[in-house]
Design a protein around this motif. Structure first.
Motif, mmCIF file in Angstrom:
data_model
loop_
_atom_site.group_PDB
_atom_site.id
_atom_site.type_symbol
_atom_site.label_atom_id
_atom_site.label_comp_id
_atom_site.label_asym_id
_atom_site.label_seq_id
_atom_site.Cartn_x
_atom_site.Cartn_y
_atom_site.Cartn_z
ATOM 1 N N SER A 62 69.617 39.329 -0.256
ATOM 2 C CA SER A 62 68.215 39.108 0.124
ATOM 3 C C SER A 62 67.919 37.645 0.449
ATOM 4 N N ILE A 63 68.791 36.728 0.016
ATOM 5 C CA ILE A 63 68.598 35.315 0.350
ATOM 6 C C ILE A 63 68.534 35.137 1.866
ATOM 7 N N ALA A 64 69.307 35.962 2.584
ATOM 8 C CA ALA A 64 69.318 35.855 4.047
ATOM 9 C C ALA A 64 67.979 36.243 4.664
ATOM 10 N N TYR A 65 67.121 36.927 3.904
ATOM 11 C CA TYR A 65 65.823 37.349 4.437
ATOM 12 C C TYR A 65 64.750 36.275 4.252
ATOM 13 N N ILE A 66 65.110 35.183 3.587
ATOM 14 C CA ILE A 66 64.165 34.069 3.418
ATOM 15 C C ILE A 66 64.883 32.760 3.744
ATOM 16 N N ASP A 67 65.699 32.783 4.784
ATOM 17 C CA ASP A 67 66.433 31.589 5.200
ATOM 18 C C ASP A 67 65.592 30.797 6.202
ATOM 19 N N PRO A 68 66.043 29.614 6.645
ATOM 20 C CA PRO A 68 65.253 28.834 7.608
ATOM 21 C C PRO A 68 64.927 29.589 8.898
ATOM 22 N N GLY A 69 65.786 30.515 9.310
ATOM 23 C CA GLY A 69 65.486 31.319 10.495
ATOM 24 C C GLY A 69 64.246 32.162 10.300
ATOM 25 N N ASN A 70 64.100 32.755 9.098
ATOM 26 C CA ASN A 70 62.893 33.524 8.796
ATOM 27 C C ASN A 70 61.666 32.628 8.742
ATOM 28 N N PHE A 71 61.815 31.459 8.100
ATOM 29 C CA PHE A 71 60.688 30.527 8.032
ATOM 30 C C PHE A 71 60.192 30.168 9.437
ATOM 31 N N GLU A 72 61.131 29.849 10.330
ATOM 32 C CA GLU A 72 60.767 29.420 11.685
ATOM 33 C C GLU A 72 60.066 30.535 12.455
ATOM 34 N N THR A 73 60.651 31.725 12.450
ATOM 35 C CA THR A 73 60.057 32.840 13.202
ATOM 36 C C THR A 73 58.714 33.255 12.606
ATOM 37 N N ASP A 74 58.598 33.232 11.284
ATOM 38 C CA ASP A 74 57.324 33.572 10.646
ATOM 39 C C ASP A 74 56.240 32.573 11.019
ATOM 40 N N LEU A 75 56.572 31.305 10.968
ATOM 41 C CA LEU A 75 55.590 30.263 11.285
ATOM 42 C C LEU A 75 55.095 30.388 12.718
ATOM 43 N N GLN A 76 56.013 30.604 13.646
ATOM 44 C CA GLN A 76 55.611 30.724 15.053
ATOM 45 C C GLN A 76 54.838 32.006 15.307
ATOM 46 N N ALA A 77 55.224 33.095 14.636
ATOM 47 C CA ALA A 77 54.495 34.354 14.808
ATOM 48 C C ALA A 77 53.049 34.206 14.369
ATOM 49 N N GLY A 78 52.830 33.548 13.221
ATOM 50 C CA GLY A 78 51.466 33.360 12.742
ATOM 51 C C GLY A 78 50.669 32.396 13.597
ATOM 52 N N ALA A 79 51.306 31.301 14.012
ATOM 53 C CA ALA A 79 50.602 30.291 14.798
ATOM 54 C C ALA A 79 50.217 30.808 16.175
ATOM 55 N N GLN A 80 51.080 31.599 16.812
ATOM 56 C CA GLN A 80 50.837 32.049 18.180
ATOM 57 C C GLN A 80 50.073 33.364 18.257
ATOM 58 N N TYR A 81 50.355 34.283 17.331
ATOM 59 C CA TYR A 81 49.778 35.631 17.456
ATOM 60 C C TYR A 81 49.013 36.071 16.204
ATOM 61 N N LYS A 82 48.741 35.112 15.319
ATOM 62 C CA LYS A 82 47.982 35.367 14.104
ATOM 63 C C LYS A 82 48.660 36.481 13.294
ATOM 64 N N TYR A 83 48.002 37.633 13.094
ATOM 65 C CA TYR A 83 48.579 38.679 12.248
ATOM 66 C C TYR A 83 49.139 39.849 13.060
ATOM 67 N N GLU A 84 49.198 39.719 14.378
ATOM 68 C CA GLU A 84 49.536 40.858 15.235
ATOM 69 C C GLU A 84 50.965 41.358 15.052
ATOM 70 N N LEU A 85 51.885 40.507 14.582
ATOM 71 C CA LEU A 85 53.292 40.902 14.466
ATOM 72 C C LEU A 85 53.701 41.220 13.029
ATOM 73 N N LEU A 86 52.726 41.350 12.134
ATOM 74 C CA LEU A 86 53.061 41.684 10.746
ATOM 75 C C LEU A 86 53.748 43.043 10.638
ATOM 76 N N TRP A 87 53.402 43.955 11.528
ATOM 77 C CA TRP A 87 54.002 45.287 11.476
ATOM 78 C C TRP A 87 55.511 45.229 11.686
ATOM 79 N N ILE A 88 55.992 44.237 12.416
ATOM 80 C CA ILE A 88 57.434 44.077 12.601
ATOM 81 C C ILE A 88 58.100 43.789 11.252
ATOM 82 N N ILE A 89 57.458 42.939 10.440
ATOM 83 C CA ILE A 89 58.007 42.612 9.120
ATOM 84 C C ILE A 89 58.048 43.854 8.235
#
Length: 468
Positions: A62-89
């Motif tokens: 599960s460590i791989a699910y909270i690695d820097p790649g997840n941090f980066e994609t999560d941050l950009q998803a929230g900044a650009q599309y707010k909550y619209e991509l939460l369903w992907i998670i």
């Protein structure tokens, strides 16, 4: 997994008679002889206390699910599309639980991990292609670790990004040094630091007060709007369900010597699923909180011009301002330490995965530090070039590209896993039920469809913009 219980009386635990020039399939032959750790013996008695003996592999994965790649994609998803991509998670987390449970079951039931099954079942050419793709996935997973560590060093010591990328090569020596104290202690330290950043984001979630109805809508109403949303959705998917984790999880469960009775194996599979569910739930909450905090802060009306500019081009190097309400001036330091811990913990899982991939596909084993040095060298080259040319912004985009590569590669690990776990020859009475088989093939088909859709639309867009 040798022992007095293993023999011809348990045909469902034997390998199928595929091509395998390196492993004998005779009765009494150990099905795996390459586990580097002493096995933990699980008692035969039926008790919930056995669950504690199984805890470990799921959390390491599960460590791989909270690695820097997840941090980066999560941050950009929230900044650009707010909550619209939460369903992907949400979908990716549910899919990850099912898929990781199948990987664990494959290892428990057959005594062999996924890469070994591929070598035994597929022709040499197919096996070689799958090995190359698996190695590429390990390298693609290591790129966010390299860049994330470089960002952390920049925040802590003001080291230029490209210098930080080079310094990450030294993490190989650090890994070798720390292993003498035991991986368990190292994992505990890393988990503590990662949980620290999770706690910070959860507290910040209370400060930022995201609209609960919008968050629930984002979780349960699928929608992809705007340019780049599909690519970011694929990045989220690739960052959440990583192909190398399937090889890793099926191998890590072999560190437990499970009772070879039908009940003992069922109990092992059930407890591994419970452990994975708990670990992935923690990872799910962390990813949801990061997206929600990013979306709430970047969409606020009272955002100052500097923070607004950061939101328009948000990456790991600028994200610490999201935690200012909780940590004040310490936000960048604490975020950098957690980012560093996340990157190094993911390096360990990537090293283990690379070892098992190489051993399973090629019957070739390397020492951990040498394996880490090889993978890290391949990841440093593109990271160094991009950081030199484009700086931190381009390096952040490279993380997104690496996550997309993981999504494209996932079917090449998922399809063999589904095939093997649906085989009565391999799994015996523990084969996939019809419901699980339909569900997992639907997950695989969904991943392939969204990948193909992105590739086609990107190609058409390229033709249009090139004037053809």
């Amino acid at each position: 997994m040798s022992g007095p219980r293993q023999g011809s009386s348990q045909p469902q635990f034997m390998t199928s008679v595929g091509q395998n020039n390196n492993v004998s399939n005779g009765p009494g032959t150990p099905l795996i002889d390459s586990i580097d750790v002493d096995q933990i013996v699980i008692p035969e008695k039926n008790s919930w206390k056995n669950l504690f003996s199984y805890i470990g592999p799921g959390f390491l994965v599960s460590i791989a699910y909270i690695d820097p790649g997840n941090f980066e994609t999560d941050l950009q998803a929230g900044a650009q599309y707010k909550y619209e991509l939460l369903w992907i998670i949400l979908i990716a987390s549910c899919a990850a639980l099912v898929i990781q449970s199948l990987a664990a079951s494959l290892g428990v039931v057959t005594g062999k991990h996924l890469a070994e099954h591929c070598r035994a079942e597929y022709p040499k050419v197919t096996n070689f292609i799958l090995w190359i793709l698996a190695e590429l996935a390990v390298v693609a997973c290591d790129i966010p670790e390299v860049i994330g560590t470089a960002f952390a060093l920049n925040m802590l010591f003001k080291i230029p990004i490209w210098c930080g990328v080079l310094i990450t090569g030294l993490s190989t020596l650090m890994l070798l040094f720390l292993q003498q104290y035991g991986v368990r202690k190292l994992e505990f330290l890393i988990a503590f630091l990662v949980f620290l950043i999770a706690t910070c984001f959860l507290v910040e979630l209370g400060y930022s007060k995201p609209n609960s109805s919008e968050v629930v809508r984002g979780l349960f109403v699928p929608e992809i709007k705007g340019d780049g949303a599909t690519g970011l959705a694929i990045s989220l998917l690739g960052a959440m369900v990583m192909p190398h984790n399937l090889f890793l999880h099926s191998a890590l469960v072999l560190s437990r010597k499970v009772p070879r009775s039908v009940h003992g194996i069922k109990e092992a599979c059930r407890f591994y699923m419970i452990e994975s569910a708990f670990a992935l739930t923690v990872a799910f909450l962390i990813n949801i909180s990061i997206i929600s905090v990013s979306g709430a802060v970047c969409s606020a009306d009272n955002l100052n011009p500097e923070d607004r500019m950061n939101c328009n081009d948000l990456d790991l190097n600028k994200a610490s301002f999201l935690l200012k309400n909780v940590l004040g001036n310490w936000s960048s330091k604490v975020f950098a330490i957690a980012l560093l811990a996340s990157g190094q913990s993911s390096t360990i899982t990537g090293t283990y995965a690379g070892q098992y991939v190489m051993q399973g596909f090629l019957d070739l084993r390397m020492t951990p530090w040498l394996r880490n040095l090889l993978t890290r060298s391949l990841a440093i080259v593109p990271s160094l070039i991009v950081s030199l040319i484009g700086g931190s912004s381009a390096a952040g985009k490279l993380i997104i590209i690496a996550s997309m590569i993981l999504s494209f590669e996932l079917p090449f690990a998922l399809v063999p896993l589904l095939k093997f776990t649906s085989s009565k020859t391999k799994m015996g009475p523990h084969t996939n039920s019809r419901f699980i088989a339909v569900l997992t093939w639907a997950i695989g088909s969904f991943i392939m469809v969204i990948n193909i859709y992105f590739l086609i639309t990107s190609f058409v867009r390229l033709l249009l913009h090139s004037g053809l």
